[in-house]
Design an enzyme around this catalytic site. Sequence first.
Site: not given
Length: 300
Positions: A129, A132-133
């Site tokens: 992701c 997200c990261d």
Amino acid sequence: MIYDVAIIGSGPAGMTAALYGMRAGMSVLLLEKAFPGGQMVSSHNIENYPGFHGISGAELAQAMKKQLTEIDYKTAEVVQMDLSGSIKLLTTKKETFQAKNVIIATGANPRKLGFSNEEKLTGRGVSYCATCDGAFYRNKTATVIGGGNTALEDALYLAKFCEQVNLVHRRTAFRGDQSTLNQIRANEKIKIYTEYIPVELVGEEQLSEVVLEHTETKDRLTLKTDGLFVAIGYQPNVSFLPEGILKSDFGEIITDKNMMTNLEDVYAIGDVRRKELRQIVTACSDGAEVISAIQRKVNL
Ligand code: NAP
């Protein structure tokens, strides 16, 4: 007992639906085959969920679960469902539950590359992701695997703050949109490797390199990389569902704007349904929306 709502899956979508159902005075059953939290439990630091500058997925899951004080939460796997009548039947290995409304919130799992050290390196360089990261790789090198829209958008997103982005795809033709591909080609930070597949992830405690192999010549190439973003599609968790629920070609459940499937009083929320953005906040949003829709229906 006949529950007002039975929810299958206790990720953020299922737990939010349970919370809103509980607060609306509904009788709520939440069935989870493993532990609460779903995919977010594997995120070691979530920075895009409002209210927390950084929180582990496990902590956030526990906090969400703690709020569910007046529901029936059961750890049990649904093995069979009868969704045909006005009272739906959900059968686990031990018992059968009855409910007026069923909400499927079983999530999806990103497809894995299949390397033996992939799980160990997840959160240690390997991610599924970018939204997200990605921010963890500021001024670093990131490598994206895949040729669909997710991979293309991930590469563009990462190029905003990474020093260099490698985009690796196994064919010359990309599945993703041409307009996004044009932006990629125009971006000097992004280097494209076509007709390559990853064959090895290198790193003990942290990913350091990915070894690629040309699909035709079998020549090998080693890319030094800080982050590897695997964007090779999702697998919605729908294998236990009975026939008759409408799904996309990718297996995602198709819903209307009220999150209802093609079956009356059967809903799908979160990553298991067809949607654009799969995030914790959008999963929570689905959970709130579905209860609101059920309430509106009851109040009619
Ligand atoms: P996808 O379209 O299924 O693409 C997956 C990509 O990964 C394909 O290019 C595929 O290669 C490659 N791949 C699959 N298995 C692989 C493996 N083992 N090793 C290497 N490469 C592999 O998945 P997605 O990009 O996640 O998109 C899913 C759906 O969501 C699509 O309909 C997509 O258009 C949509 N989506 C839309 C947007 C948007 O509209 N903004 C954004 C993201 C996603 P091949 O091409 O060779 O099969």
